[in-house]
Structure formats: C-alpha cells, structure tokens
Design a protein around this motif. Structure first.
Motif, PDB file in Angstrom:
ATOM      1  N   HIS A 110       0.932  -1.172   0.143  1.00  0.00           N
ATOM      2  CA  HIS A 110       0.006   0.128  -0.102  1.00  0.00           C
ATOM      3  C   HIS A 110       0.855   1.154  -0.051  1.00  0.00           C
ATOM      4  O   HIS A 110       0.371   2.145   0.008  1.00  0.00           O
ATOM      5  CB  HIS A 110      -0.968   0.182   1.236  1.00  0.00           C
ATOM      6  N   THR A 111       2.100   1.125  -0.287  1.00  0.00           N
ATOM      7  CA  THR A 111       2.988   2.379  -0.304  1.00  0.00           C
ATOM      8  C   THR A 111       3.983   2.035  -1.331  1.00  0.00           C
ATOM      9  O   THR A 111       3.878   1.365  -2.390  1.00  0.00           O
ATOM     10  CB  THR A 111       3.761   2.380   1.200  1.00  0.00           C
ATOM     11  N   ALA A 112       5.025   3.045  -1.428  1.00  0.00           N
ATOM     12  CA  ALA A 112       6.192   2.847  -2.231  1.00  0.00           C
ATOM     13  C   ALA A 112       7.531   2.843  -1.610  1.00  0.00           C
ATOM     14  O   ALA A 112       7.639   3.335  -0.418  1.00  0.00           O
ATOM     15  CB  ALA A 112       6.220   4.166  -3.347  1.00  0.00           C
ATOM     16  N   VAL A 113       8.615   2.654  -2.127  1.00  0.00           N
ATOM     17  CA  VAL A 113       9.997   2.492  -1.784  1.00  0.00           C
ATOM     18  C   VAL A 113      10.309   3.491  -1.928  1.00  0.00           C
ATOM     19  O   VAL A 113       9.837   4.759  -2.759  1.00  0.00           O
ATOM     20  CB  VAL A 113      10.824   1.375  -2.365  1.00  0.00           C
ATOM     21  N   THR A 114      11.351   4.432  -0.974  1.00  0.00           N
ATOM     22  CA  THR A 114      11.919   5.677  -0.959  1.00  0.00           C
ATOM     23  C   THR A 114      13.309   5.330  -1.383  1.00  0.00           C
ATOM     24  O   THR A 114      14.041   4.426  -1.379  1.00  0.00           O
ATOM     25  CB  THR A 114      11.953   6.144   0.470  1.00  0.00           C
ATOM     26  N   GLU A 172      -1.339   6.970   0.498  1.00  0.00           N
ATOM     27  CA  GLU A 172      -0.973   8.256   0.116  1.00  0.00           C
ATOM     28  C   GLU A 172      -0.923   8.471  -1.333  1.00  0.00           C
ATOM     29  O   GLU A 172      -0.549   7.760  -2.295  1.00  0.00           O
ATOM     30  CB  GLU A 172       0.431   8.613   0.363  1.00  0.00           C
ATOM     31  N   ALA A 173      -1.843   9.441  -1.672  1.00  0.00           N
ATOM     32  CA  ALA A 173      -1.897   9.833  -3.150  1.00  0.00           C
ATOM     33  C   ALA A 173      -0.545  10.000  -4.237  1.00  0.00           C
ATOM     34  O   ALA A 173      -0.664   9.560  -5.191  1.00  0.00           O
ATOM     35  CB  ALA A 173      -2.770  10.972  -3.366  1.00  0.00           C
ATOM     36  N   VAL A 174       0.408  10.412  -3.394  1.00  0.00           N
ATOM     37  CA  VAL A 174       1.683  10.763  -4.114  1.00  0.00           C
ATOM     38  C   VAL A 174       2.220   9.234  -4.460  1.00  0.00           C
ATOM     39  O   VAL A 174       3.093   9.034  -5.144  1.00  0.00           O
ATOM     40  CB  VAL A 174       2.753  11.387  -3.273  1.00  0.00           C
ATOM     41  N   ASP A 175       1.853   8.282  -3.766  1.00  0.00           N
ATOM     42  CA  ASP A 175       2.412   6.835  -3.962  1.00  0.00           C
ATOM     43  C   ASP A 175       1.519   6.033  -5.045  1.00  0.00           C
ATOM     44  O   ASP A 175       1.832   5.043  -5.430  1.00  0.00           O
ATOM     45  CB  ASP A 175       2.519   6.043  -2.658  1.00  0.00           C
ATOM     46  N   ALA A 176       0.382   6.624  -5.308  1.00  0.00           N
ATOM     47  CA  ALA A 176      -0.621   5.929  -6.324  1.00  0.00           C
ATOM     48  C   ALA A 176      -0.221   6.171  -7.592  1.00  0.00           C
ATOM     49  O   ALA A 176       0.260   7.186  -8.167  1.00  0.00           O
ATOM     50  CB  ALA A 176      -2.112   6.516  -5.999  1.00  0.00           C
ATOM     51  N   ALA A 177      -0.391   5.038  -8.369  1.00  0.00           N
ATOM     52  CA  ALA A 177       0.217   4.969  -9.742  1.00  0.00           C
ATOM     53  C   ALA A 177      -0.815   5.524 -10.645  1.00  0.00           C
ATOM     54  O   ALA A 177      -2.294   5.428 -10.511  1.00  0.00           O
ATOM     55  CB  ALA A 177       0.316   3.534 -10.241  1.00  0.00           C
ATOM     56  N   PRO A 178      -0.746   6.320 -11.629  1.00  0.00           N
ATOM     57  CA  PRO A 178      -1.646   6.972 -12.533  1.00  0.00           C
ATOM     58  C   PRO A 178      -2.303   5.744 -13.493  1.00  0.00           C
ATOM     59  O   PRO A 178      -3.321   6.222 -13.954  1.00  0.00           O
ATOM     60  CB  PRO A 178      -0.936   8.176 -13.356  1.00  0.00           C
TER      61      PRO A 178
END
Length: 366
Positions: A89-93, A273-279
């Motif tokens: 549910h998130t992204a790697v940093t 988080e919307a910033v981690d969501a794929a378009p």
C-alpha cells in the motif's frame, strides 16, 4: 479476396528499425532500443538472465508481485539477492535504497518496478536513480505499466535496462515489447558467461545479429501484426502528445481516488498516500464484510464495459482494481466504474452516494 490482417506485405528491416527509433524518441533515450517479439516478460527475463550471474549481488525491490518474480529469476541465475520489501500500500523511498547500499556495499545490481498495476503503487525512480548512480550499480527497471501514464526517462534517471510494454497506458498490443540497453549493460552481458545465446531470451543475439550489423537484416521473421499495431499506438501518442496522454492518466487516477472516497460504503483507496498511487490504475480496498472478487463480478455483470478487476491471488478477497489506462483513461470510464461499484455495494446493503461520487470525479478531473 485480400484480407487486411492476413495478406500483408513483408515488414522490412528498415520499417522495423524505424519503429524502434520512434519508441526511442518516446523514451527520450540515446540508448539502443531493441523491440522483442513477445509480451514484456520476454525482455524482462532476458535482461536479468543476460546481466546477472553467480558474481552478482542484487538489491531486488519488492513493491508488488513482479518484484517477487524478479527475485526468483535472479536467484535462478546464481546471483546473491537482497530483497527490500515494502508494504504493497506504499512505495519504496530513495533513503531505503541508500540504507540498503550502506548495509550491503557489494550491491552491483538493482531491480525495480516503476508502477505496479497489480497493487496500484508507483516508485520515485528519478530519486532512486541518483542513489544507484552514486554507487555505480546496474539499474534494471520494469516500466511496462508506467510508460504512457507517467514520465519514463532512462537516460535522465541512469537506467541501464528499461523494459516497456504497449498493452497498458500506451493502448497497444500485448504481444510485442521493448528494452532500452545502456553501453554498461551491453558490457555486463558480454562479460557474463551465463548470458543466453542462440536463444529467444538472448539480447546479445539481437545486438550481434541486428544492431552491430547496422540493422540491415532481421534475425528472424517479425511478428508483423503486433509490430504494425505498436507503430499505430506510438503514432496515436505522437499525434495526441505524450504530455496530454499522461495528463489523461493522472486525471483518471485523481478522479477515481476522489470518487471512491465520496462513494462511501466502506470503500477506500488501497494505496494510502496519493503521491504513491500509480496513474495507470487505482486500487481500492473492499469493505471488510465484502469479498472484492464477488463485488467486481456483480459490477461487471451490471455493466460489462467497465475496466474493473479484482486483485490477483490472495488479494482477490480485499482488492479492487480500476484499470483506467489506454483507451479507458477517460472521465466516462471512471464514472461508469464508480457507478457500477456503487450499484454492487448497494446490492450488498451498504449505503453509498453515487451522485456524490460522480460530482467528486468532475471536481478532481484535471
């Protein structure tokens, strides 16, 4: 009587090369681009088997199911694999990548999925690329889902092997794919005794028989229909403008997320988080009392044209995917998907606000 799909003139080497050049322009790359005659798993596996072996120490980032697959291939090649798994549910940093290098300075290969359509997250490749470049590791990127939906810039990001497919945001065929290859990656393959040779998986065969020969003679008969379809989808992107195509995907993602929140009924974004969501696709978490695959089946039965799917495997119980990519990156597809989900939730006895969801879609569309 001539048939438009069967009675085609042979695809010449010059025509094949011109399609490669258009794909290279789409990626803004000066690297060699090889179009491979199969679905994207072909170059994804071929690139790993060509560059990884017993002397490789690979950092394999797992943000979804494809990262797990890459780790399996790397181990099968004999590489030492360090898995960096983050919740789906998130992204790697970039900082997590930096910490992995600090703990394992011997890492010389990094594998990453840009956008995971299966889980709906996207990773900050530009920032990660800076870290990988600092450490001199080879950077392998799966951009199959992201190309066309968000920027994919192998040269600017220091990506050595960038694999794309046409079947998602590009709106093209599934049976053809491409990979951009840096000089460093070619050198790694040439030095790898385990790199596939005389094989359908072999990128080196393409280099020696196609690229090094000036792209004059094709190694084998091309998949003609798929190549023409790829050319057509690239031409459509060129005509619309890549920025406009990416904006449509970003708008569809924002509108789906906003609409799902407004719909209610216990539905919520799967990626926090919307910033981690794929378009390319939006994933949603089904209400706790509802099986996601059953909800999707009801929604699709009511409107067979909606781009909805349940999550794969164990995720089928909890995840719903709105696949707003390609021709479905439209306001209409998003509205229809949320309306169908609203109807299915209502059948389950859950309170929803379909009109509120549709207003949210309009308000969020960029």
């Amino acid at each position: 009587m001539a048939h438009p799909f069967l009675d085609l003139a042979p695809l010449t080497a010059a025509h094949f090369a011109s399609i490669e050049d258009r794909v290279a322009r789409l990626l803004s790359t000066e690297q060699d681009v090889v179009i491979m005659q199969g679905e994207a798993l072909l170059p994804l596996e071929g690139a790993i088997r060509g560059t990884a072996g017993p002397g490789t120490t690979a950092l394999n980032v797992i943000t979804g199911p494809y990262g797990q697959t890459f780790g399996d291939w790397l181990r099968d090649c004999g590489a030492t694999v360090i898995d960096l798994a983050v919740p789906f549910h998130t992204a790697v940093t970039a900082e997590q990548i930096r910490e992995a290098f600090a703990e394992h300075p011997e890492i010389d290969f990094v594998s990453l999925v840009h956008a995971e359509a299966a889980t709906g997250n996207t990773n900050p490749v530009a920032e990660i690329g800076e870290v990988v470049r600092e450490r001199g590791a080879l950077f392998y990127l799966d951009a199959v889902a992201s190309v066309g939906a968000e920027p994919v810039l192998p040269d600017a990001w220091g990506v050595d092997l960038c694999v794309i497919g046409a079947q998602k945001a590009m709106g093209g065929p599934a049976g053809v794919s491409a990979v951009s290859v840096s000089e460093r990656a070619w050198a790694r393959m040439a030095a790898n005794p385990g790199a596939p040779r005389r094989s359908y998986l072999s990128l080196l065969d393409w280099k020696e028989r196609w690229i090094d020969g000036g792209r004059k003679v094709l190694p084998h008969a091309p998949a003609q229909l798929e190549m023409l379809a790829l050319e057509a989808c690239v031409a459509r992107i060129e005509a619309d403008g890549l920025d406009a195509v990416m904006t449509r995907h970003a708008s569809a993602a924002a509108a789906t997320r906003a609409g799902a929140v407004a719909l209610g009924g216990g539905l919520e974004p799967y990626v926090y988080e919307a910033v981690d969501a794929a378009p390319v696709a939006t994933t949603l978490r089904a209400p706790s009392a509802v099986v996601a695959s059953e909800l999707v089946a009801r929604a699709v039965a009511a409107d067979p044209g909606v781009p909805l799917a349940a999550g794969g495997g164990a995720l089928a119980k909890e995840m719903i995917r709105v696949n707003h990519y390609g021709v479905d990156a439209t306001r209409g597809a998003v509205r229809a998907s949320l309306s169908a989900l609203g109807g299915a939730l209502r059948e389950k006895g859950l309170g929803v606000d379909v009109e509120g969801a549709l207003r949210a879609v309009e308000g969020a569309w960029r």
